[in-house]
Design an enzyme around this catalytic site. Structure first.
Site, mmCIF file in Angstrom:
data_model
loop_
_atom_site.group_PDB
_atom_site.id
_atom_site.type_symbol
_atom_site.label_atom_id
_atom_site.label_comp_id
_atom_site.label_asym_id
_atom_site.label_seq_id
_atom_site.Cartn_x
_atom_site.Cartn_y
_atom_site.Cartn_z
ATOM 1 N N TYR A 48 0.860 -1.185 0.000
ATOM 2 C CA TYR A 48 0.000 0.000 0.000
ATOM 3 C C TYR A 48 0.896 1.234 0.000
ATOM 4 O O TYR A 48 1.812 1.354 -0.804
ATOM 5 C CB TYR A 48 -0.966 -0.063 1.190
ATOM 6 N N LYS A 103 -20.424 -20.171 -11.104
ATOM 7 C CA LYS A 103 -19.710 -19.956 -12.362
ATOM 8 C C LYS A 103 -18.291 -19.466 -12.088
ATOM 9 O O LYS A 103 -17.329 -19.882 -12.751
ATOM 10 C CB LYS A 103 -20.476 -18.924 -13.200
ATOM 11 N N GLU A 145 -24.038 -13.519 -18.179
ATOM 12 C CA GLU A 145 -24.715 -14.755 -17.785
ATOM 13 C C GLU A 145 -26.176 -14.480 -17.454
ATOM 14 O O GLU A 145 -26.503 -13.492 -16.776
ATOM 15 C CB GLU A 145 -24.018 -15.340 -16.551
#
Length: 767
Positions: A48, A103, A145
């Protein structure tokens, strides 16, 4: 109890199991895992502020460097608005989330693509497109989808025009690619000319129309297609329930019903609803039609009903319990893998057609050991019942992406072309075969001079699959011990291509001309250990490990594999009695390896020596280190104990210190240290704290233990926790190329150990 009640009970149990699966041990199916350490202040400064500013500046100057400094190049978003979810319909974005998580898991499991599901509560096409397009900086690709037709066509079309990353509506193109592969191979099986085929489609949604488009791209004349929807045949001039996408397939026909359209048809494509096709509708079709009945979970017509009318029909469904399953998982992970790896800006028609042909070609190849072992009850031989590969065919990961990547490069849309496709294919193998790099040198050596390796448990199905794999890979010449009639029956039933007497030799314990020679040799070797003539005769009839060991001793085999059946100690006893130990060796040892994402880790001794002495540990360590060098790996050895560099002074801690001294006196170059804890062995950082001047650098790759319980428990725990691939156990110290496996051995494990035995046999010849 009635049949219907039984179905209800099964459904309730499935519902309960599915809900528990999704809820426990933690809700959902995916999680985020960091790929970089975040332990120290330094880590934080790099990950970071202030370190993160440097890659940000590089990407600002050159956006293509995002693939170097971020995960974007390997992240796909699975996006839906929940308007057409599976067979559930418009259930909304939130309710669609379990499907999208699933998925995302498939992307990871099948192609090692990181995937994030995004559910968008928006049905307005303009707004939906704007939202998705704005996500481009986050992802390397977009998998749309479960968006309903016809809106899905417009959404994908607009996104492809606006975005410079692959956008792929899997409901359309994934199904279409698999259908295209099945259709291609149906033509091969039947010898039909695509120009003569008449096809009827039932269903005019996204999947069906995309399937038709790809079939046309393959050469099917548009005028040979008739399409039906819930209002009947789509004909020229029809206005009811029409849209521009359906209108493209309006036929010049007088047919108005599905039954009328099917008369004279050679092929049927169903992407509609359960029971939409009745048996009598098929009577007018060709005698041996292709029936792709893909409605899920129940097809348009069940296979048994279809076959009652058309017994020569070739049938595809969307279900795993029937042959020729049209499953999108054959396609979408791998087409994205290839697209991402070359930095493709889109997934174009050339890439989709390359995927079609690669999948079709794969089904025409021999199924191989891994596929056959997963689908043991099916005959995986190209033909009417095997038009397309199985979803768990490991070859998909290293065949399909290569074809897709090549098509992307040839069509000019690859931003990061791959110059060496062979190396690319080998790198892809790692996703499924974690042992590939580790075992590659061994496989190459084995192929250069294949040796005769006898399998004691030749009738076992895993052994038969492995023997077929050994033949296919050319790494050894297998010999199977087993009854001829049993072997012939199983080879045929399992669909293996091996031929007894040609590609594989056998020893039938019930009928072998060497029977007398075998029992006489066995009795002569063990006559002073209580083995009488009668015992010897019975043993040769009933114990294949004894036969295998005698064959190696007589020079009729160069090496042997056993242990798939029975206890390890009994196999070891026979090997020691018949083949003995190498000169200067006092004991045998077992050394399995677990290959995980962090590389190989060896364990010794896991099966043989209950409480070895310091001298035995030293001997085993030196043998184990030498074997590891055969893999091209420099051994880094840790002597594992409950004591950490002198923290305890009991018998076992002292034993490990004594072993270390013996080892160092015999091999001053070996990188080794101990006694130490397992975490000290596997972490350079921990070791730097406990003993900064340790002679071991890096993480240990060979762990030696004080007793067999510790070794075996640690090995099995690591094997399960890492979900690693196992090689071995590798038998050390025997006076022949012999390895004893366990009842948990897999087909791949058998093939790996066979390659090792072959290389051992080659080395023995050179001595």
């Amino acid at each position: 109890m009635t049949k219907e009640t039984q179905k209800d009970k099964a459904y309730k149990q499935l519902s309960k199991d599915a809900l528990n699966y999704h809820q426990f041990p933690r809700p959902g199916k995916i999680a985020i895992q960091a790929t970089k350490p975040m332990v120290t202040q330094r880590d934080l400064a790099l990950a970071y502020s202030p370190g993160v500013a440097f890659p940000c500046e590089e990407i600002a100057k050159d956006p293509s460097k995002a693939s170097l400094y971020t995960a974007r190049g390997n992240v796909v978003a699975v996006i839906t608005n929940g308007t057409a979810v599976l067979g559930l319909g418009d259930i909304g974005a939130l309710a669609a989330k379990p499907v999208m998580e699933g998925k995302a898991v498939l992307f990871k499991k099948f192609a090692d693509i990181d995937s994030i599901d995004i559910e968008i509560d928006e049905t307005d096409v303009d707004k939906l497109v704007d939202i998705i397009a704005s996500l481009e900086p986050s992802f390397g690709g977009i998998n749309l989808e479960d968006i309903k037709a016809p809106e899905c066509f417009e959404v994908e079309k607009r996104l492809k025009a606006r975005m410079n990353i692959p956008v792929f509506h899997d409901d359309q193109h994934g199904t279409a690619i698999i259908v295209g592969a099945a259709f291609t191979n149906w033509l091969k099986v039947t010898g039909k000319n695509i120009k003569d085929v008449k096809l009827v489609a039932n269903g005019a949604g996204a999947s069906a129309l995309s399937c038709l488009n790809i079939l046309i791209s393959l050469g099917l004349p548009p005028e040979n297609i008739k399409v039906c929807d819930r209002n009947g045949v789509i004909f020229k001039g029809r206005t009811e329930g029409m849209d521009p996408y359906k209108a493209k397939f309006a036929a010049d026909t007088k047919d108005r019903t599905l039954k009328e359209a099917l008369n004279g048809a050679h092929a049927f494509l169903g992407l509609s609803a359960a029971g939409a096709v009745k048996p009598d509708m098929l009577k007018g079709m060709d005698d041996a039609p292709l029936l792709m009945t893909l409605a899920n979970p129940t097809p348009e017509i069940m296979p048994d009903e279809a076959l009652s009318v058309k017994p020569n029909a070739i049938i595809c469904t969307g279900r795993s319990d029937f042959v020729n399953q049209v499953n999108n998982v054959l396609c979408f992970p791998f087409i994205f893998r290839g697209a991402l790896d070359v930095g493709a800006k889109q997934i174009n028609e050339e890439m989709k057609l390359a995927c079609v042909h690669a999948i079709a070609d794969l089904a025409r190849e021999s199924a191989g050991a891994e596929v056959s072992s997963v689908y043991q009850d099916e005959q995986l031989e190209f033909g009417p019942k095997y038009l397309i590969p199985k979803p768990f065919d490991p070859r998909l990961i290293y065949k399909i992406p290569v074809a897709v990547a090549k098509a992307a490069m040839e069509s000019g849309i690859a931003e990061r072309p791959i110059t060496d496709l062979k190396k690319y294919e080998e790198s892809l193998e790692q996703i499924f075969f974690k042992t590939s790099n580790f075992m590659r040198p061994v496989y190459e050596k084995a192929k250069a001079d294949p040796k005769r390796i006898v399998f004691a448990e030749g009738e076992e199905e895993r052994v038969l699959y492995a023997a077929q794999g050994v033949i296919d890979d050319g790494i050894a010449k297998p010999i199977l011990i087993g009854r001829r009639d049993v072997l012939e029956t199983r080879i045929k039933r399992m669909g293996l291509s091996m031929e007894i007497g040609k590609t594989v030799n056998i020893v039938d314990p019930e009928n072998d001309k060497r029977y007398r020679e075998y029992w006489e040799l066995y009795q002569s070797l063990l006559s002073r250990q209580g083995v009488t003539e009668a015992v010897a005769k019975l043993t040769i009839r009933t114990d294949p490990t004894v036969i295998a060991a005698l064959m190696v001793r007589r020079g009729e085999a160069d090496g042997m594999i056993c242990g798939v059946i029975g206890q390890f100690k009994y196999h070891k006893k026979h090997i020691r009695q018949i083949l003995g130990l190498k000169d200067g060796i006092e004991t045998m040892a077992a050394m399995p390896a677990v290959i995980s994402s962090k590389g190989p880790l060896f364990f010794c001794d896991t099966h043989i020596n209950i409480d070895p002495s310091a001298e035995q540990i030293a001997e085993m360590t030196l043998k184990a280190a030498d074997k590891i060098r055969h893999f091209g790996i420099e051994p880094r050895v840790a002597l594992i104990s409950h004591s950490n560099f002198g923290t305890h002074n009991d018998t076992r801690a002292i034993k490990m210190r004594e072993a270390l001294a013996i080892i160092k006196s015999k091999d001053k170059e070996l990188m080794i240290d101990g006694e130490m804890h397992a975490d000290t062995a596997l972490s350079n950082k921990v070791r730097a704290i406990t003993l900064p001047d340790s002679t071991l650098t890096g993480n240990a790759n060979l762990l030696m233990f004080t007793c067999v319980e510790a070794a075996n428990a640690t090995y099995n725990a690591v094997k399960i926790l890492t979900e690693g691939t196992v090689v071995g156990p590798i038998l050390l110290g025997a006076n022949a190329p012999v390895h004893i496996l366990t009842s948990a051995a897999t087909v791949r494990g058998l093939i790996n150990i066979t390659a090792l035995a072959c290389v051992d046999a080659q080395a023995k010849e050179l001595i």
